[in-house]
Design a protein around this motif. Structure first.
Motif, PDB file in Angstrom:
ATOM      1  N   ALA A  51       0.857  -1.186   0.000  1.00  0.00           N
ATOM      2  CA  ALA A  51       0.000   0.000   0.000  1.00  0.00           C
ATOM      3  C   ALA A  51       0.890   1.232   0.000  1.00  0.00           C
ATOM      4  O   ALA A  51       1.669   1.449   0.940  1.00  0.00           O
ATOM      5  N   LEU A  52       0.815   2.032  -1.066  1.00  0.00           N
ATOM      6  CA  LEU A  52       1.592   3.257  -1.200  1.00  0.00           C
ATOM      7  C   LEU A  52       0.671   4.449  -0.984  1.00  0.00           C
ATOM      8  O   LEU A  52      -0.474   4.453  -1.461  1.00  0.00           O
ATOM      9  N   LYS A  53       1.170   5.465  -0.277  1.00  0.00           N
ATOM     10  CA  LYS A  53       0.363   6.649   0.011  1.00  0.00           C
ATOM     11  C   LYS A  53       1.212   7.899  -0.224  1.00  0.00           C
ATOM     12  O   LYS A  53       2.353   7.979   0.260  1.00  0.00           O
ATOM     13  N   ARG A  54       0.654   8.858  -0.975  1.00  0.00           N
ATOM     14  CA  ARG A  54       1.326  10.136  -1.213  1.00  0.00           C
ATOM     15  C   ARG A  54       0.302  11.249  -0.985  1.00  0.00           C
ATOM     16  O   ARG A  54      -0.495  11.583  -1.871  1.00  0.00           O
ATOM     17  N   PRO A  55       0.287  11.873   0.215  1.00  0.00           N
ATOM     18  CA  PRO A  55      -0.646  12.972   0.488  1.00  0.00           C
ATOM     19  C   PRO A  55      -0.400  14.174  -0.413  1.00  0.00           C
ATOM     20  O   PRO A  55       0.634  14.280  -1.079  1.00  0.00           O
ATOM     21  N   LEU A  56      -1.355  15.086  -0.400  1.00  0.00           N
ATOM     22  CA  LEU A  56      -1.309  16.253  -1.287  1.00  0.00           C
ATOM     23  C   LEU A  56      -0.039  17.070  -1.078  1.00  0.00           C
ATOM     24  O   LEU A  56       0.642  17.430  -2.044  1.00  0.00           O
ATOM     25  N   LEU A  57       0.297  17.373   0.177  1.00  0.00           N
ATOM     26  CA  LEU A  57       1.447  18.224   0.458  1.00  0.00           C
ATOM     27  C   LEU A  57       2.773  17.477   0.385  1.00  0.00           C
ATOM     28  O   LEU A  57       3.829  18.076   0.593  1.00  0.00           O
ATOM     29  N   TRP A  58       2.737  16.165   0.124  1.00  0.00           N
ATOM     30  CA  TRP A  58       3.974  15.402  -0.083  1.00  0.00           C
ATOM     31  C   TRP A  58       4.372  15.341  -1.559  1.00  0.00           C
ATOM     32  O   TRP A  58       5.433  14.817  -1.886  1.00  0.00           O
TER      33      TRP A  58
ATOM     34  N   GLY B 275       8.038  14.809  -3.398  1.00  0.00           N
ATOM     35  CA  GLY B 275       8.023  13.429  -3.888  1.00  0.00           C
ATOM     36  C   GLY B 275       8.149  12.380  -2.810  1.00  0.00           C
ATOM     37  O   GLY B 275       8.724  11.313  -3.042  1.00  0.00           O
ATOM     38  N   TRP B 276       7.573  12.642  -1.626  1.00  0.00           N
ATOM     39  CA  TRP B 276       7.635  11.674  -0.529  1.00  0.00           C
ATOM     40  C   TRP B 276       6.500  10.662  -0.658  1.00  0.00           C
ATOM     41  O   TRP B 276       5.402  10.969  -1.121  1.00  0.00           O
ATOM     42  N   THR B 277       6.766   9.442  -0.215  1.00  0.00           N
ATOM     43  CA  THR B 277       5.785   8.369  -0.270  1.00  0.00           C
ATOM     44  C   THR B 277       5.975   7.470   0.934  1.00  0.00           C
ATOM     45  O   THR B 277       7.108   7.229   1.364  1.00  0.00           O
ATOM     46  N   SER B 278       4.873   6.977   1.480  1.00  0.00           N
ATOM     47  CA  SER B 278       4.941   5.968   2.539  1.00  0.00           C
ATOM     48  C   SER B 278       4.523   4.622   1.957  1.00  0.00           C
ATOM     49  O   SER B 278       3.690   4.561   1.049  1.00  0.00           O
TER      50      SER B 278
ATOM     51  N   LEU C  68      -2.056   3.796  -3.672  1.00  0.00           N
ATOM     52  CA  LEU C  68      -1.946   2.657  -4.573  1.00  0.00           C
ATOM     53  C   LEU C  68      -1.948   1.377  -3.747  1.00  0.00           C
ATOM     54  O   LEU C  68      -1.185   1.265  -2.784  1.00  0.00           O
ATOM     55  N   VAL C  69      -2.796   0.439  -4.102  1.00  0.00           N
ATOM     56  CA  VAL C  69      -2.785  -0.890  -3.509  1.00  0.00           C
ATOM     57  C   VAL C  69      -2.276  -1.853  -4.572  1.00  0.00           C
ATOM     58  O   VAL C  69      -2.871  -1.966  -5.645  1.00  0.00           O
ATOM     59  N   ILE C  70      -1.165  -2.529  -4.269  1.00  0.00           N
ATOM     60  CA  ILE C  70      -0.525  -3.441  -5.214  1.00  0.00           C
ATOM     61  C   ILE C  70      -0.646  -4.853  -4.664  1.00  0.00           C
ATOM     62  O   ILE C  70      -0.155  -5.138  -3.569  1.00  0.00           O
ATOM     63  N   ILE C  71      -1.299  -5.729  -5.418  1.00  0.00           N
ATOM     64  CA  ILE C  71      -1.467  -7.129  -5.014  1.00  0.00           C
ATOM     65  C   ILE C  71      -0.774  -8.016  -6.043  1.00  0.00           C
ATOM     66  O   ILE C  71      -1.217  -8.064  -7.195  1.00  0.00           O
ATOM     67  N   PRO C  72       0.312  -8.691  -5.676  1.00  0.00           N
ATOM     68  CA  PRO C  72       0.927  -9.634  -6.620  1.00  0.00           C
ATOM     69  C   PRO C  72      -0.070 -10.726  -7.007  1.00  0.00           C
ATOM     70  O   PRO C  72      -0.753 -11.297  -6.147  1.00  0.00           O
ATOM     71  N   ARG C  73      -0.147 -11.023  -8.273  1.00  0.00           N
ATOM     72  CA  ARG C  73      -1.144 -11.978  -8.742  1.00  0.00           C
ATOM     73  C   ARG C  73      -0.875 -13.392  -8.241  1.00  0.00           C
ATOM     74  O   ARG C  73      -1.810 -14.188  -8.087  1.00  0.00           O
TER      75      ARG C  73
END
Length: 540
Positions: free
Chosen positions: A343-350, A354-357, A452-457
């Motif tokens: 699960a990737l998260k990039r808030p508006l002020l990030w 270009g910061w991401t959690s 973004l939610v990434i699920i390996p198939r």
């Protein structure tokens, strides 16, 4: 072979071998396995929890009345009762410590406890998902650590060994991870035994080219005590991310969810105090009754700061190793093959820096363990690529990193994928899109904070379709995709596209994981006995 830890107190139970009913190992091998006790001062570290629980139960409902009836005589009597409670708690913890032992062997980790009612917890090596070393503040002051072994099977499936010396905890962590990887623990012991300078032979001390005796090696520089206190014990492996304090503070200030939580918490506290004064007038007892609510906000703020303080992650041969924490520190290990979802998260002020959690779902680690699953609290683009490059499977595109950056930065309407079909679903149409790539399933959603939610198939275990009259009216379906430890809901998909996606993912769930993991399957015991029996028949 014995597990690392403090030397056990002399007694028959410390060195007695484990019987066949207590450990899967049998025969002469089982006779060499001895159970160890944790550190002798463990009762002092665990006893205070009992005292705090007693005080909380006695004062939770009566704190206002106690404050109104306060006298020094009653205070001294309460202090005496508290001292007695402390003594009882320490004695109870000491008895629990004496009858609690642990052992590590090639079959897994065993924990025995209980005075009258005996219990045994066992973590088979095949089910061990990760090993965490936690150092609560009081235990850290005393140089102790808790080792938590996460086991596949649910959010509460774990085994705690508390407490051992910090150096022994690191050795115990290494040994358990080796056991989980199928390595004989005795090999780990031999490899970790340092060679003393006097053990070097003459052949090892080769003379220099001019015939002079070999020069002694320069003394190693002493580690920086301040860095070891703030950054901790993660020094091995390739550096992936190291979050400075300045970036951590700036990320919290730029996080709208964090700021709104603070604002609403302050407003709620002011309203509660105002209502209390308006109804009952100003009273010190009323303020004491509101004390738990007033503590909750600073605790939340400190928890967010401590969750990323001093964060360091490195990739090792055992997977990703992370350290974080200010007062209460912890070191987590996550094997790359155990990760089920990203699960990737990039808030508006990030977005401008270009910061991401990045957080992950690991089988055996529940969603309530946020620190262990947060593999990158706030990372730059380079740290994001390094983290995903070592943990995530390939997406199956020509340039995976460019694809992820496009999914994070582009408006949802500019991303090619599946989205809500009806104009009444205006929010989903503008914020949510589902993309199926050769290697993964990706869901992009969120308005201010893009996620973004990434699920390996090859990790998908279950796929289900949910339908109802309202969804039929809007010509849409909801899809539920299950992996180990989590179920992701993908809503508002076009009906035909949802059915096609369901068929594709159901085929993945039935085939992909089976064939990709086959090399790691253990040979069934029945097959082994059958093959040995066939060999004996052939020999005859």
């Amino acid at each position: 072979m014995t597990a690392p830890g403090t030397e056990p107190t002399a007694g028959p139970s410390d060195e007695s071998p484990t019987g066949p009913d207590e450990n899967p190992a049998t025969g002469s091998e089982a006779a060499t396995i001895a159970h160890r006790r944790t550190h002798p001062i463990t009762p002092l570290v665990t006893g205070w929890k009992i005292v705090v629980g007693i005080v909380a139960v006695l004062t939770a409902q009566n704190i206002a009345r106690l404050a109104g009836d306060f006298t020094w005589g009653r205070a001294l009597a309460a202090l005496g009762i508290l001292v007695v409670a402390v003594v009882i708690a320490v004695v109870a913890s000491a008895l629990s410590w004496w009858f609690t032992t642990y052992a590590v062997d090639e079959s897994g980790v065993a924990l025995h406890k209980g005075l009258l009612s005996k219990s045994r917890e066992f973590a088979p090596r095949e089910k061990i998902e990760s090993v965490t070393v936690e150092r609560p503040f009081l235990a850290r002051l005393l140089g102790l650590s808790k080792v938590r072994v996460e086991v596949a099977g649910g959010g509460e499936s774990y085994l705690d060994i508390e407490y051992v010396r910090a150096a022994d905890a690191e050795e115990l962590r290494t040994r358990i991870l080796a056991v989980a990887a199928g390595v004989d623990p005795r090999q780990v012991d031999a490899a970790s035994t340092p060679t003393a300078p006097g053990d070097l032979t003459d052949a090892d001390q080769e003379p220099s080219a001019d015939g002079a005796p070999p020069a002694s090696a320069p003394p190693a520089s002493a580690p920086d005590p301040l860095r070891k206190l703030l950054k901790g014990e993660v020094e091995d492996g390739e550096l992936i991310a190291e979050i400075p304090t300045q970036r951590l503070v700036h990320s919290l200030v730029r996080d709208a969810d964090f700021l709104l939580s603070i604002v609403f918490g302050i407003i709620g506290g002011i309203v509660a105090i105002g209502l209390g004064i308006w109804q009952d007038g100003f009273a010190f007892a009323s303020l004491i009754a509101l004390l738990p609510a007033l503590i909750a906000l600073p605790k939340y703020v400190f928890g967010r700061i401590e969750g990323g303080w001093g964060f360091v992650s490195r990739i090792t041969d055992r997977g990703l190793r992370m350290r974080r924490g200010l007062l209460n520190t912890r070191t987590d290990n996550i094997a790359t093959g155990r990760i089920q979802r990203f699960a990737l998260k990039r808030p508006l002020l990030w977005r401008s820096p270009g910061w991401t959690s990045v957080s992950v779902t690991v089988a055996g680690i529940g969603d309530d363990s946020n620190e262990a699953s947060n593999v990158l609290p706030v990372g730059t683009r380079e740290e994001l690529w390094l983290t995903l490059g070592h943990l995530a499977p390939t997406l199956g595109t020509a340039d995976d990193m460019a694809t992820l950056e496009h999914l994070l930065t582009a408006p949802a309407r500019d991303i090619d994928g599946l989205r809500a079909p009806h104009r009444l679903q205006w929010y989903s149409r503008r914020t949510q899109v589902v993309v199926l790539l050769p290697g993964v399933l990706i869901q992009r959603h969120g308005l201010l904070a893009r996620k973004l939610v990434i699920i390996p198939r090859d990790r998908i275990q279950q796929v289900a379709i949910e339908d109802d009259p309202f969804a039929r009216r809007l010509r849409s379906l909801d899809l539920k995709v299950g992996v180990a430890g989590h179920t992701e809901t993908i809503g508002d998909l076009p009906r035909e596209a949802a059915r096609h996606l369901h068929a594709v993912l159901a085929h993945d769930a039935a085939t992909s994981r089976r064939y990709s993991d086959r090399s790691t399957w253990r040979e069934p015991a029945l097959a082994l006995s059958a093959s040995s029996g066939a060999g004996q028949e052939t020999g005859r």
